[in-house]
Write an enzyme that holds these catalytic residues in place. Structure first.
Site, PDB file in Angstrom:
ATOM      1  CG  HIS A  68      68.294  72.713  -2.986  1.00  0.00           C
ATOM      2  ND1 HIS A  68      67.470  74.491  -2.804  1.00  0.00           N
ATOM      3  CD2 HIS A  68      67.605  72.192  -3.877  1.00  0.00           C
ATOM      4  CE1 HIS A  68      67.060  75.127  -4.206  1.00  0.00           C
ATOM      5  NE2 HIS A  68      67.386  73.016  -4.924  1.00  0.00           N
ATOM      6  CB  THR A  75      67.272  78.263  -7.424  1.00  0.00           C
ATOM      7  OG1 THR A  75      66.713  77.640  -8.073  1.00  0.00           O
ATOM      8  CG2 THR A  75      66.562  78.822  -6.369  1.00  0.00           C
ATOM      9  CG  ASP A  76      71.031  72.697  -7.270  1.00  0.00           C
ATOM     10  OD1 ASP A  76      70.967  72.151  -8.816  1.00  0.00           O
ATOM     11  OD2 ASP A  76      71.876  72.081  -6.772  1.00  0.00           O
ATOM     12  CB  ALA A  77      66.747  72.003  -9.867  1.00  0.00           C
ATOM     13  CG  LEU A  78      63.236  75.936  -7.466  1.00  0.00           C
ATOM     14  CD1 LEU A  78      62.310  77.088  -7.291  1.00  0.00           C
ATOM     15  CD2 LEU A  78      64.359  76.549  -6.087  1.00  0.00           C
TER      16      LEU A  78
END
Length: 602
Positions: free
Chosen positions: A290, A326-329
């Site tokens: 992100h 994804t990395d943690a949303l």
């Protein structure tokens, strides 16, 4: 008989017969093993064709569930799950959404001990296999080693990436990953979100730091590829993270959206090599970052939501066709610009396959379904990602039987052989940065002399160091001072230091503005004229916050193995052979205080 084997002298039949023969040939060709679908393709395509749209969308998500078991009825865990998902436990979560994976954390009560973890994993697989599609679950974790380890002892604790970078051994890095993977696999965990492939070129980086192998992209690439191979050899999927590179930021993507100002050329030279090395080594998954990288996408969108980055660069330029997660949303870097209903859809449009921990799960799940219904996403686009996810599950071997045998866990987790091997690897990472007037190694302890004050950060850390010195005959006093000791504490410790023959002071991120008390403590101790050995038990950069202490060592983590190596270096039982994998700059300067590759030996 194959048509191609017929002798030309015998081909005297009319053309119509030749046409029939050609038809026979084509039929035969389709039935040959070479032309048949591979078993993987057969299972993947058959499974995909049998799934409803809702089941496919569920496969795109990985999230967490509270509880030590998949069917927990613990009131606190049930309340937490109800608040997040409207269900009691992981089993009901899987029943409701058919999620593609579950991720474990200590704070979700998922990782209390190896036997419990194995049984939880089996319960999750039971719930997944009970769904109409019968697709097993991915079970993920962040077990990087060093400062990021969700499972504590008795599981073997890796030294961490920067320590491995200090050791400079690709073989050690691969062995560490293979041991880690073997232990995770025994507990039913089939996906480890490691290795970190970020190149830490910013000493002020608040989120990567020692999680990176090095500031040197070639060293980081070598280590990333080695660990990728190690995890693969253990039957566990690795995931190189955080693409396109999180190593040069002073902003934590958990709390904001970092902007990386590298030019395209700088990105090619600094950030790309470890990810390219991971791809070349066959990494089965890559995790997005992100972060905003204007040189790669001038829109300002985080890379997770950027089609130019996720598809244009990762898929098309780097040629990657594995799973992208994804990395943690629920991190601020993901949701800083768009709402919780838009982020999952935009990530899929960008080229991501799997969505990790959206903050409002039901909103995210239904947003993807609505996007397909409206035509913003096509079902073919969903199929592309689900096909990759199913392929990963097949390649991991969990489509045959995803269960593990809890009785076999002790034969794999924290075994004497694993512990000894990881201790040996850690022993090659401890770095002696400064040793004024050859203070180290310490002389052998003698009665009535060698009284050591062990102070600084870490209740367990300071006590462990002191205990190991006592084992070697030294008298010790322990005064733990926390992350930011105040003036009164600093004065008191300095007063006590005058009554001792030596001070060993441990620091943890002493350069942070909110932790400057650690630097004040070390500098005050230096003025006592009692010899001071400072130890950076996380960031090697800490030494630039001190006036010249007598000796300084970097361990890069505070695992038991790292502290054991530290004490043996202090007393001369072990020669320090680690080399700095980063440059330590002077305080408030770009000039080097200690250069990359620096390291002293006895």
């Amino acid at each position: 008989m194959q048509l191609g084997m017929l002798d030309s002298s015998r081909r005297t039949i009319a053309g119509v017969i030749l046409a029939v023969a050609a038809l026979v040939l084509s039929t035969f060709a389709v039935s040959t093993p070479e032309a048949q679908a591979a078993p993987e393709d057969d299972w993947v395509e058959t499974t995909l064709a049998s799934m409803t749209l809702e089941e496919k969308v569920g496969q795109l998500f990985m999230t967490h569930a509270y509880g030590t078991t998949a069917d927990t009825q613990d009131p606190a865990d049930v309340a937490a799950n109800q608040e997040l998902y409207g269900v009691d436990n992981a089993q009901e979560l899987i029943d409701k959404y058919q999620v593609g994976g579950i991720i474990y954390f200590a704070w979700t009560n998922s990782v209390q001990n190896p036997d419990q973890i194995a049984r939880l994993s089996n319960g999750i697989q039971d719930a997944a296999l009970a769904q109409p599609s019968g697709v097993p679950s991915l079970v993920g974790i962040d077990q990087e080693g060093g400062i990021v380890a969700r499972i504590g002892p008795p599981a073997t604790q890796l030294p961490g990436n920067m320590a491995l970078g200090a050791g400079r051994s690709a073989s050690d890095a691969q062995t560490a990953a293979a041991i880690n993977g073997d232990e995770l696999s025994a507990m039913g965990i089939n996906w480890n979100f490691a290795p970190v492939a970020d190149v830490n070129v910013n000493p002020a980086n608040p989120v990567i730091g020692v999680r990176s192998f090095s500031e040197n992209p070639r060293l980081a690439a070598t280590m990333t590829a080695a660990q990728t191979r190690g995890y693969t050899s253990a039957g566990v999927a690795g995931a190189a993270k955080h693409f396109p590179g999180h190593g040069d930021t002073a902003t934590d993507s958990h709390t904001g959206l970092p902007v990386i100002d590298h030019t395209r050329e700088e990105w090619e030279q600094l950030d790309r090599p470890p990810f390219q090395a991971a791809i070349d080594a066959g990494v089965p998954a890559i995790m997005s970052a992100h972060i905003s990288v204007p040189a790669l996408d001038p829109s300002g969108d985080p890379a997770t939501l950027s089609e130019p980055i996720m598809t244009g660069i990762l898929r098309e330029e780097l040629g990657y066709d594995g799973v992208v997660i994804t990395d943690a949303l629920d991190m601020a870097g993901a949701s800083a610009t768009y709402g919780n209903d838009r982020v999952p859809v935009l990530a899929l449009k960008a080229g991501v396959d799997m969505l990790l921990m959206p903050p409002e799960f039901d909103v995210a799940y239904n947003a993807v379904l609505d996007a397909v219904e409206s035509g913003e996403l096509t079902e073919e686009r969903i199929d592309t990602s689900v096909r990759r996810i199913l392929t990963l599950k097949h390649d991991l071997g969990i489509t045959d039987d995803p269960h593990v045998d809890p009785a076999q866990v002790p034969a794999h987790v924290g075994t004497p052989d694993h512990l000894a091997t990881l201790q040996s690897i850690t022993d090659r990472t401890t770095t002696l940065v400064r040793n004024h007037r050859d203070l180290l190694p310490l002389p052998a302890a003698s009665p009535g002399r060698d009284d050591v004050l062990v102070t600084g950060w870490g209740v367990s850390t300071t006590q462990t160091v002191a205990d190991k010195l006592v084992e070697r005959g030294y008298d010790t006093t322990v005064v733990e001072t926390g992350t930011n000791p105040d003036e009164a504490t600093t004065r008191d410790v300095a007063r006590q230091a005058k009554q001792h023959d030596l001070v060993v002071v441990t620091t943890n991120r002493a350069g942070l503005e909110t932790q400057q008390g650690q630097a004040h403590l070390v500098n005050r101790l230096k003025r006592t004229r009692t010899p001071v050995v400072a130890v950076g038990v996380r960031d090697a950069y800490d030494v630039n916050q001190f006036k010249k202490v007598d000796a300084y060592l970097a361990t890069y983590s505070y695992t038991a193995a790292a502290l054991d190596s530290l004490v043996r270096v202090l007393v001369g039982e072990l020669d320090p052979t680690g080399r700095l994998p980063v440059t330590i700059p002077r305080k408030n300067s770009q000039r080097a205080l200690y250069p990359y590759g620096h390291g002293l030996e006895y």
